[in-house]
Design an enzyme around this catalytic site. Structure first.
Site, PDB file in Angstrom:
ATOM      1  N   ASP A  96       1.161  -1.159  -0.161  1.00 61.49           N
ATOM      2  CA  ASP A  96      -0.269  -0.019   0.083  1.00 61.49           C
ATOM      3  C   ASP A  96       0.755   1.123  -0.133  1.00 61.49           C
ATOM      4  O   ASP A  96       1.432   1.487   1.115  1.00 61.49           O
ATOM      5  CB  ASP A  96      -0.824  -0.083   1.354  1.00 61.49           C
ATOM      6  CG  ASP A  96      -2.039   0.755   1.146  1.00 61.49           C
ATOM      7  OD1 ASP A  96      -2.128   1.840   0.581  1.00 61.49           O
ATOM      8  OD2 ASP A  96      -3.162   0.526   1.688  1.00 61.49           O
ATOM      9  N   ASP A 196      -2.627   4.845  -2.385  1.00 60.76           N
ATOM     10  CA  ASP A 196      -3.502   5.691  -1.509  1.00 60.76           C
ATOM     11  C   ASP A 196      -3.956   6.982  -2.133  1.00 60.76           C
ATOM     12  O   ASP A 196      -3.100   7.715  -2.369  1.00 60.76           O
ATOM     13  CB  ASP A 196      -2.881   5.747  -0.070  1.00 60.76           C
ATOM     14  CG  ASP A 196      -3.829   6.122   0.991  1.00 60.76           C
ATOM     15  OD1 ASP A 196      -4.680   5.708   1.220  1.00 60.76           O
ATOM     16  OD2 ASP A 196      -3.667   7.581   1.473  1.00 60.76           O
ATOM     17  N   GLU A 246      -6.802   4.069  -5.201  1.00 62.57           N
ATOM     18  CA  GLU A 246      -8.142   4.399  -4.332  1.00 62.57           C
ATOM     19  C   GLU A 246      -8.464   5.786  -4.641  1.00 62.57           C
ATOM     20  O   GLU A 246      -7.762   6.703  -4.844  1.00 62.57           O
ATOM     21  CB  GLU A 246      -7.594   4.449  -2.911  1.00 62.57           C
ATOM     22  CG  GLU A 246      -8.758   4.703  -1.751  1.00 62.57           C
ATOM     23  CD  GLU A 246      -8.568   5.123  -0.500  1.00 62.57           C
ATOM     24  OE1 GLU A 246      -9.163   5.027   0.305  1.00 62.57           O
ATOM     25  OE2 GLU A 246      -7.310   5.874  -0.382  1.00 62.57           O
ATOM     26  N   HIS A 320     -10.661  -1.261   5.869  1.00 59.63           N
ATOM     27  CA  HIS A 320     -10.158  -0.678   7.053  1.00 59.63           C
ATOM     28  C   HIS A 320     -10.599   0.776   7.297  1.00 59.63           C
ATOM     29  O   HIS A 320     -10.408   0.951   8.354  1.00 59.63           O
ATOM     30  CB  HIS A 320      -8.544  -0.745   7.112  1.00 59.63           C
ATOM     31  CG  HIS A 320      -8.179   0.203   6.077  1.00 59.63           C
ATOM     32  ND1 HIS A 320      -8.172  -0.158   4.833  1.00 59.63           N
ATOM     33  CD2 HIS A 320      -7.543   1.434   6.177  1.00 59.63           C
ATOM     34  CE1 HIS A 320      -7.778   1.013   4.059  1.00 59.63           C
ATOM     35  NE2 HIS A 320      -7.204   1.868   5.046  1.00 59.63           N
ATOM     36  N   ASP A 321     -11.332   1.444   6.495  1.00 54.46           N
ATOM     37  CA  ASP A 321     -11.782   2.615   6.643  1.00 54.46           C
ATOM     38  C   ASP A 321     -13.562   2.491   6.908  1.00 54.46           C
ATOM     39  O   ASP A 321     -14.108   3.659   7.106  1.00 54.46           O
ATOM     40  CB  ASP A 321     -11.625   3.745   5.590  1.00 54.46           C
ATOM     41  CG  ASP A 321     -10.263   3.966   5.278  1.00 54.46           C
ATOM     42  OD1 ASP A 321      -9.445   3.885   6.362  1.00 54.46           O
ATOM     43  OD2 ASP A 321      -9.596   4.117   4.150  1.00 54.46           O
TER      44      ASP A 321
HETATM   45  O1  TEU Z   1      -8.294   6.775   2.794  1.00 52.50           O
HETATM   46  C1  TEU Z   1      -8.894   7.760   2.023  1.00 52.50           C
HETATM   47  C2  TEU Z   1     -10.218   8.430   2.533  1.00 52.50           C
HETATM   48  O2  TEU Z   1     -10.350   9.504   2.250  1.00 52.50           O
HETATM   49  C3  TEU Z   1     -10.756   7.560   3.585  1.00 52.50           C
HETATM   50  O3  TEU Z   1     -11.605   6.562   3.260  1.00 52.50           O
HETATM   51  C4  TEU Z   1     -11.280   8.298   4.820  1.00 52.50           C
HETATM   52  O4  TEU Z   1     -10.821   7.397   5.598  1.00 52.50           O
HETATM   53  C5  TEU Z   1     -12.618   8.937   4.984  1.00 52.50           C
HETATM   54  O5  TEU Z   1     -12.905   9.407   3.711  1.00 52.50           O
HETATM   55  C6  TEU Z   1     -12.895   9.646   5.916  1.00 52.50           C
HETATM   56  O6  TEU Z   1     -14.025   9.923   6.398  1.00 52.50           O
HETATM   57  C7  TEU Z   1      -7.135   6.346   2.855  1.00 52.50           C
HETATM   58  C8  TEU Z   1      -6.655   5.288   3.442  1.00 52.50           C
HETATM   59  O7  TEU Z   1      -7.512   4.239   3.476  1.00 52.50           O
HETATM   60  C9  TEU Z   1      -7.067   5.766   5.027  1.00 52.50           C
HETATM   61  O8  TEU Z   1      -6.855   4.812   6.090  1.00 52.50           O
HETATM   62  C10 TEU Z   1      -6.061   6.641   5.353  1.00 52.50           C
HETATM   63  O9  TEU Z   1      -6.425   7.204   6.533  1.00 52.50           O
HETATM   64  C11 TEU Z   1      -6.119   7.954   4.446  1.00 52.50           C
HETATM   65  O10 TEU Z   1      -6.127   7.574   2.877  1.00 52.50           O
HETATM   66  C12 TEU Z   1      -4.881   8.953   4.606  1.00 52.50           C
HETATM   67  O11 TEU Z   1      -4.046   8.408   3.942  1.00 52.50           O
END
Ligand code: TEU
Length: 553
Positions: A96, A196, A246, A320-321
Site C-alpha cells: 500500500d 492511497d 484508491e 479498514h476505513d
Molecule cells: O483513505 C482515504 C479516505 O479519504 C477515506 O476513506 C477516509 O478514511 C474517509 O473518507 C474519511 O471519512 C485512505 C486510507 O485508506 C485511510 O486509511 C487513510 O487514513 C487516508 O487515505 C489517508 O492516508
C-alpha cells in the site's frame, strides 16, 4: 495489461490480523502463519495496508520511511519471507503506497522544516500571515487543511491529519523519488501496489478558496493526475502488475480513464459512492437508513459504465476505513446477519470487476458497537467526536454516531478461535475484541461445511471456472420493489441472473420471464425458495441466483 478479472484479492490490516509477539498488535510473521488459511480459501493476492515505519497517528498512513518495515510489524527479512512463502502458494503480495502525503516525521519534511529549500519544494509550503491560511479548504479528518509553521512564516497543506503533509507532485524530484520507491519494492518481489488516495496528488496551479464546499473540487482528479500516474507506472515498470488506485470522491469518467488499458495507468480503481448511501445529505457524520434505490442506481451506473468504457472496478463492501456492510445494510439490529453476509458475498463474486475480500468478511464480522467513546482509537473518530461536541451534540448521540461510522469498526482483530483473545494475541489486543466475536471464529467456520466461510470458498472457485462471471457483459434488470437489486451477466450462450433483497420483509423481485430459460442454483439458499410463477420473490435479505444449467456448481 493482463486481465485480473479472475483474480481475487484479500485485504489484510496487519495490525489486526495475527500477533506472534504478544504485543497486542498483529505482525508479518502472523500473516505468514495464516497463508495456508488464505490458500485454502483460494485467494490470489494479499494486500497489506502500510507496514512502513510510521509514528502511527493514522495507523501507518503517515509514512516516515518508504523503504523499510516498522519494527512493530517485523523486519524486511520477514517481508521477504512472506513474499517467498506467498509465492510457494500462488499468492502475490500487494503493498500500500501512500504518496499523496508523508508523515511530518519523514526526513524530507524534517529537512523542509529546517529551512532546506530543496525539501520545502517537496511539499506545499505557502508564505502568508499567521491568521489567514492560503485557502479555506477543510481536512478530510476535520478542521482546516493548512497548518502554520511560525519559524518558516509559511503554511503547509495537509488534506488529512496535520501530521500528514501533502507532497508536491509538480516537483519532478518528488515524482522521481516515489517511482524509485516502487521500483525498489518491485525488485524485492512485490506483485502489485495499491495507491492511497492517488486521485488527490495533483493540486491546482493557484490556491483558491472554495465558496461552495471544502475545496475537494479543486484537487480531486486534479489537472495533471493522469500524466503523473502514467509516468509513475512507466518509470516503476509496473504496467503488467496488479495496480489499484484508491479514488476519493471521483467520477465514473475519471475511473474509466484511470483503468482503461489504453491509458497505461492502473489496472483498476476503488470508488466509494456505493458506501455513502446511508450518509444523510452526503454527510458521513449524519446517519440515516440506506437508500436502496440510490444504491441500485449507483451499482448499475458504475457496472454498466465501466464496462462500456473498458475500465475495471475493484468490487468490495468493506475495508479498514468502513463500518461493516452487514451492519450498515441491516435495519433490524442483527437479526439477518448471516443472510446479509451471504447476499453481499454473492454480489461481490457475480459483478463485473475484481473481487476484494476484507479480512473477516468470510467470517461475517459485524461492527463491534463499543459501549464507550474511550474504546475507540481512530484519529478521524476522535477528531469528529470533538467537533460534534463543539457543535453541541450530546455524549449519547456522539457515541451513537461513532458506533455507526468509526473506521475502527473494520479494524477489530480477527477472531481465530474461541479463547479469551480469540487466538489473535496472547496480550490485550490494541482494539478490544467483543465477546460475541468468539462465536464467529475462523476455526469453527472452517469446521462447519455450511458456514459463510465455505460459501466464500465456493464462490471463489465458481467464479474462476466461468468466463461469464469474469468477462461477461452486465445489465441491470427492472425490479418490482424499491428494495430489490437484480442484474444479469451474459457471455455467449451463458447467462447468470442475480436477484437480491435489501430489506427485512418479503419482496417481489423481478418478472419470471427474465429467468425462464435458466434454472436456480439452490445450494446457496438462505431461506426457502418461493416457487417462481409470475415473479421471482424474495425472503428478507435473500439472494437468488439463476444460471444456464452448465454453470451450476
Ligand atoms: O483513505 C482515504 C479516505 O479519504 C477515506 O476513506 C477516509 O478514511 C474517509 O473518507 C474519511 O471519512 C485512505 C486510507 O485508506 C485511510 O486509511 C487513510 O487514513 C487516508 O487515505 C489517508 O492516508
Amino acid at each position: 495489461m493482463p486481465d485480473f478479472s479472475s483474480s481475487v484479492v484479500y485485504q489484510i490490516y496487519p495490525r489486526s490480523f495475527a500477533d506472534t509477539t504478544a504485543t497486542g498488535t498483529g505482525d508479518l510473521p502472523g500473516v505468514i502463519g495464516k497463508l495456508d488459511y488464505l490458500a485454502d480459501l483460494g485467494v490470489d493476492y494479499v494486500w497489506l495496508t502500510p507496514v512502513f515505519p510510521s509514528p502511527g497517528i493514522d495507523n501507518g498512513y503517515d509514512v516516515a520511511d518508504y523503504c523499510a518495515i516498522d519494527p512493530q510489524f517485523g523486519t524486511l527479512d520477514d517481508l521477504d519471507r512472506l513474499i517467498a512463502a506467498g509465492r510457494e502458494r500462488g499468492i502475490g503480495v500487494i503493498l500500500d503506497m501512500v504518496f499523496n502525503h508523508t508523515s511530518t516525521s519523514h526526513p524530507w519534511f524534517r529537512r523542509a522544516l529546517a529551512g532546506d529549500p530543496t525539501y520545502l519544494d517537496y511539499y506545499h509550503f505557502v508564505e502568508g500571515s499567521p491568521t489567514k491560511p492560503p485557502t479555506n479548504w477543510q481536512s478530510k479528518f476535520g478542521g482546516p487543511a493548512w497548518e502554520y509553521v511560525p519559524k518558516l512564516k509559511r503554511w503547509y497543506l495537509h488534506l488529512f491529519d496535520r501530521t500528514q503533509a501533502d507532497l508536491n507532485w509538480d516537483n519532478p524530484a518528488v515524482r522521481r523519488e516515489v517511482a524509485e520507491v516502487v521500483r525498489w519494492w518491485k525488485r524485492r518481489g512485490v506483485a502489485g501496489f495499491r495507491f492511497d488516495v492517488v486521485n488527490l496528488i495533483s493540486k491546482p496551479e493557484h490556491w483558491i478558496s472554495d465558496d461552495s464546499g471544502d475545496g475537494r473540487r479543486f484537487y480531486t482528479d486534479g489537472p495533471h493526475v493522469h500524466d503523473y500516474i502514467a509516468e509513475l507506472v512507466d518509470r516503476a515498470g509496473i504496467g503488467e502488475d496488479l495496480t489499484v488506485g484508491e479514488m476519493s470522491s471521483t467520477s465514473l469518467e475519471e475511473c474509466v480513464r484511470y483503468s482503461n488499458p489504453q491509458s497505461h495507468e492502473l489496472a483498476m480503481t476503488f470508488n466509494f459512492h456505493h458506501l455513502k448511501v446511508d450518509y444523510a445529505d452526503g454527510d458521513k457524520w449524519a446517519v440515516c437508513a440506506p437508500d436502496i434505490p440510490r444504491l441500485r442506481e449507483l451499482l448499475s451506473t458504475w457496472q454498466q459504465g465501466m464496462a462500456a468504457g473498458g475500465g475495471c472496478q475493484a468490487l468490495f463492501w468493506n475495508n479498514h476505513d468502513q463500518p461493516r456492510a452487514l451492519t450498515r445494510f441491516d435495519t433490524t439490529g442483527g437479526a439477518y446477519r448471516d443472510q446479509i453476509a451471504r447476499m453481499l458475498a454473492v454480489v461481490t463474486f457475480t459483478m463485473r470487476g475484481v473481487p476484494f475480500i476484507y479480512q473477516g468478511d468470510e467470517l461475517g464480522l459485524p461492527d463491534p458497537c463499543y459501549g464507550s467513546l474511550s474504546d475507540y482509537r481512530d484519529v478521524e473518530s476522535l477528531n469528529y467526536a470533538r467537533i460534534l461536541r463543539e457543535r453541541g451534540m450530546s455524549d449519547d448521540d456522539i457515541l451513537a454516531v461513532i458506533q455507526a461510522r468509526s473506521r475502527d469498526n473494520g479494524r477489530v482483530p480477527v477472531p481465530w478461535d474461541d479463547t479469551a483473545t480469540c487466538g489473535f494475541s496472547e496480550a490485550t489486543p490494541w482494539l478490544a475484541i467483543p465477546p460475541s466475536f468468539r462465536q464467529l471464529n475462523a476455526a469453527a467456520a472452517r469446521r462447519d461445511p455450511t458456514s459463510l466461510w465455505h460459501l466464500y470458498r465456493d464462490l471463489i472457485r465458481w467464479r474462476k471456472r466461468h468466463r461469464v462471471l469474469t468477462e461477461g457483459d452486465v445489465r441491470f434488470l427492472p425490479v418490482r420493489d424499491a428494495d430489490v437489486i437484480a442484474y444479469e451477466r451474459t457471455h455467449g450462450t451463458h447467462r447468470v441472473v442475480v436477484v437480491t433483497s435489501w430489506c427485512a420483509r418479503q419482496a417481489t423481485g423481478i418478472d419470471a420471464a427474465e429467468v425462464d430459460d435458466l434454472s436456480e442454483i439452490t445450494a446457496w439458499a438462505t431461506a426457502p425458495l418461493a416457487a417462481v410463477t409470475e415473479t421471482v420473490d424474495l425472503a428478507p435479505y435473500q439472494v437468488r441466483v439463476f444460471a444456464t444449467a452448465s454453470l451450476h456448481p
